[in-house]
Write a protein that holds these residues in place. Structure first.
Motif, PDB file in Angstrom:
ATOM      1  N   ILE A  28       0.840  -1.199   0.000  1.00 56.49           N
ATOM      2  CA  ILE A  28       0.000   0.000   0.000  1.00 56.49           C
ATOM      3  C   ILE A  28       0.870   1.242   0.000  1.00 56.49           C
ATOM      4  CG2 ILE A  28      -1.655   1.332   1.377  1.00 56.49           C
ATOM      5  CD1 ILE A  28      -2.821  -1.342   2.315  1.00 56.49           C
ATOM      6  N   ASP A  29       1.956   1.205   0.766  1.00 59.49           N
ATOM      7  CA  ASP A  29       2.888   2.329   0.864  1.00 59.49           C
ATOM      8  C   ASP A  29       4.302   1.786   0.743  1.00 59.49           C
ATOM      9  OD1 ASP A  29       4.464   4.512   1.478  1.00 59.49           O
ATOM     10  OD2 ASP A  29       3.366   5.075   3.280  1.00 59.49           O
ATOM     11  N   SER A  80       3.052  -1.826   5.786  1.00 58.98           N
ATOM     12  CA  SER A  80       1.823  -1.040   5.629  1.00 58.98           C
ATOM     13  C   SER A  80       0.646  -1.863   5.124  1.00 58.98           C
ATOM     14  CB  SER A  80       2.079   0.125   4.663  1.00 58.98           C
ATOM     15  OG  SER A  80       2.478  -0.357   3.387  1.00 58.98           O
ATOM     16  N   ASN A 119      -2.342  -4.527  -1.237  1.00 59.81           N
ATOM     17  CA  ASN A 119      -3.577  -4.555  -2.017  1.00 59.81           C
ATOM     18  C   ASN A 119      -3.307  -5.229  -3.343  1.00 59.81           C
ATOM     19  OD1 ASN A 119      -5.334  -3.324  -0.210  1.00 59.81           O
ATOM     20  ND2 ASN A 119      -4.920  -1.262  -0.978  1.00 59.81           N
ATOM     21  N   HIS A 162     -11.664  -1.699   3.840  1.00 61.55           N
ATOM     22  CA  HIS A 162     -10.908  -1.471   5.079  1.00 61.55           C
ATOM     23  C   HIS A 162     -11.759  -1.908   6.256  1.00 61.55           C
ATOM     24  CE1 HIS A 162      -8.846   0.788   8.311  1.00 61.55           C
ATOM     25  NE2 HIS A 162      -7.793   0.674   7.547  1.00 61.55           N
ATOM     26  N   TYR A 188      -7.177   5.848   5.851  1.00 61.79           N
ATOM     27  CA  TYR A 188      -7.305   5.016   4.654  1.00 61.79           C
ATOM     28  C   TYR A 188      -7.954   5.794   3.510  1.00 61.79           C
ATOM     29  CZ  TYR A 188      -9.179   1.497   1.472  1.00 61.79           C
ATOM     30  OH  TYR A 188      -9.509   0.795   0.349  1.00 61.79           O
ATOM     31  N   GLU A 197      -5.344   8.709   2.443  1.00 59.20           N
ATOM     32  CA  GLU A 197      -3.971   8.460   2.028  1.00 59.20           C
ATOM     33  C   GLU A 197      -3.709   7.070   1.461  1.00 59.20           C
ATOM     34  OE1 GLU A 197      -1.122   9.473   4.996  1.00 59.20           O
ATOM     35  OE2 GLU A 197      -2.037  11.399   5.466  1.00 59.20           O
ATOM     36  N   GLU A 198      -4.549   6.083   1.789  1.00 56.43           N
ATOM     37  CA  GLU A 198      -4.221   4.710   1.417  1.00 56.43           C
ATOM     38  C   GLU A 198      -5.140   4.146   0.350  1.00 56.43           C
ATOM     39  OE1 GLU A 198      -4.365   2.615   5.089  1.00 56.43           O
ATOM     40  OE2 GLU A 198      -2.596   3.601   5.928  1.00 56.43           O
ATOM     41  N   CYS A 199      -6.278   4.789   0.124  1.00 55.48           N
ATOM     42  CA  CYS A 199      -7.225   4.315  -0.883  1.00 55.48           C
ATOM     43  C   CYS A 199      -6.677   4.607  -2.285  1.00 55.48           C
ATOM     44  CB  CYS A 199      -8.569   5.003  -0.685  1.00 55.48           C
ATOM     45  SG  CYS A 199      -9.918   4.212  -1.578  1.00 55.48           S
TER      46      CYS A 199
END
Length: 517
Positions: free
Chosen positions: A194-195, A201, A204, A363, A420, A423-425
């Motif tokens: 993800i990061d 992290s 996906n 999530h 999420y 920043e993570e989506c």
């Protein structure tokens, strides 16, 4: 500040009104106790060596007489624990103690003692501390002013725990492997970090399902995941297991062991490589993912009406529709069915927006959309059932108020969901309507963000957007009213208001309350 390291506040009568020993974070000092039946009961690890907010792990002095370790946001259940140590006496006020020579032990009021660590040499004149480290393993450290290296040294840690044992050391859809005795988090085939800057992290999928490509499986040997299977088939060969997963759109991974086929949804949790004869089969590729394919029985509005027993049991009512309780999968699964009831044009826009937004998210702190009905003027959304209602009910209506620890945990759950979305989506999402009514609690009181009808999707590389005012009075950030471009900070503002409500047990706007405290 006492010589013990205890920071104490006194009143004018020299009575203690607060002391740091009663509010530990990740460390226990000599003469400080972790208690069984009264606070403090647990320590939490830090996020990192330089960032001392609450991290992934906790150690707890349980009422059953065990000192036990868990992931920070999990219940006190054996299946979530990864280490324990007990004296088998639950009724005598057991405490965890660290003395001046570094001895770490359990003690009850009857004088029964059980050592974890015998301590060092008294003549060494060292200072000691016990700390639950970032990696989820607690250690006894020593420090000596006469040492040349001028640093804390590890004296002891549980030798039965390796760095992959702490459940949660790697995040969703990752598994842990030991390399040179260090934990390394790895993505399964078909998944990426993800990061990239944070190796733990989570992962996906790195592909989009294609209807022209048949799905296939990647095999992982000896990788064990948390047993969260939603379907277990016995006397099933590997080939038959793969076939069962291919026919099931919910199935993303199957574990095959001893002729048992265990089907699992995403996200996968607590994965690690170990000597276990299990085969993990990860499904990659295949037809394009569509929410309405998940539950074919939900496509028709007639079937949905049957699932809710004629929309008989109402769970709640909002500005755009009513939520009813329903049963699917032959009555085995409880769901929440939202029926949109606004005018047709507005209902269509709200419906499509919720589909577009939730279709891009996955999530644990977001309410899961299971399916929907788009049948003429009928607009129905099917969600996972949240048995403990909304945060608004818990804070403002329930006679039994949640304890401070539970409120903190709820706030952290919401913050993780916001992180999420922001920043993570895959695509940045502004929720736009963060309030207690839109925070729902599942059976474990895990908080999940719900109601994405007002949400705003951001284009790639877009940091701000111009749009009309969205949200609920009392939670709307000032820039909405000033016709300024909005950013994800409008959600942060709303979250700040939400935090105040969680802390104070009162609404941000309540005309029935006096301004006096």
């Amino acid at each position: 500040m006492l010589d013990t390291g205890n920071f104490v506040l006194y009143n004018s009568h020299s009575e203690i009104i607060w002391q740091s020993f009663d509010a530990p974070t990740d460390t226990l000092l000599p003469s400080q106790k972790l208690r069984q039946f009264e606070e403090p009961k647990e320590l939490f690890s830090s996020v990192s060596k330089d960032y001392h907010s609450t991290g992934k792990f906790r150690i707890l002095m349980q009422e059953d007489g065990y000192l036990a370790q868990y992931p920070a946001d999990s219940p006190n259940s054996v299946k979530y624990g990864y280490w324990d140590f007990g004296i088998y006496i639950a009724e005598n006020n057991l405490t965890l103690n660290l003395d001046d020579n570094g001895q770490l032990y359990l003690l009850n009021t009857s004088g029964n003692m059980k050592n974890l660590y015998d301590g060092g040499n008294v003549s060494d004149k060292l200072m000691y501390r016990m700390t639950l480290d970032v990696d989820g393993i607690f250690k006894v450290y020593s420090y000596g002013l006469n040492r040349s290296d001028d640093d804390w040294k590890v004296e002891w840690s549980p030798n039965s725990v390796d760095k992959c044992d702490p459940k949660g050391v790697c995040c969703q859809n990752q598994y842990c492997t030991l390399m040179n005795q260090e934990a390394v988090c790895t993505c399964p085939p078909g998944y990426v970090l993800i990061d990239e800057s944070q190796k733990d992290s989570g992962c996906n999928r790195n592909y989009v399902r294609n209807g022209n490509v048949s799905p296939h499986f990647y095999q992982l040997d000896n990788v064990v995941w948390f047993n969260d299977s939603y379907s277990i088939l016995s006397n099933t060969s590997r080939t038959a297991c793969e076939d069962e997963c291919l026919k099931d759109d919910d199935c993303e991974v199957v574990l095959h062991k001893d002729d048992q086929c265990m089907k699992q949804r995403l996200p996968l949790k607590f994965g690690r490589l170990q000597n276990d004869p299990v085969i993990t089969l990860v499904k990659v590729g295949g037809r394009e993912f569509k929410k309405e394919k998940q539950f074919k029985v939900l496509i028709a509005s007639v079937a949905l009406e049957q699932a809710t027993n004629g929309f008989a049991e109402e769970l709640g009512k909002g500005a755009t529709g009513t939520v009813f309780k329903g049963l699917i999968s032959n009555g085995k699964r409880v769901v929440a069915v939202k029926r949109l009831e606004t005018v047709v044009a507005e209902g269509e826009r709200e419906f499509r927006n919720e589909m577009k937004v939730i279709g891009r998210t996955h999530h644990k702190n977001l309410e899961k959309l299971l399916g929907y009905c788009n049948d003429g003027t009928n607009r129905l959304l099917v969600y996972e059932f949240m048995s403990n209602g909304s945060l608004a009910d818990v804070l403002f209506k329930s006679e039994t108020k949640p304890r401070w620890e539970e409120r903190v945990r709820i706030a952290v759950n919401v913050a993780r969901g916001i992180l999420y979305l922001h920043e993570e989506c895959e695509t940045q999402i502004i929720h736009c309507d963060r309030k207690p009514q839109n925070i729902l609690l599942d059976e474990r009181h895990c908080a999940k963000i719900a109601d994405f009808r007002l949400s705003k999707l951001m284009n790639l590389n877009q940091t701000r957007t111009n749009t009309g005012v969205r949200g609920t009075r009392g939670y709307v950030a000032p820039e909405w009213h000033m016709n300024l471009p909005v950013t994800v900070k409008v959600d942060v503002f709303s979250f700040g208001i939400l935090l105040l409500e969680i802390i104070c047990y009162r609404r941000s706007l309540d005309p029935d309350l006096s301004n006096e405290l």
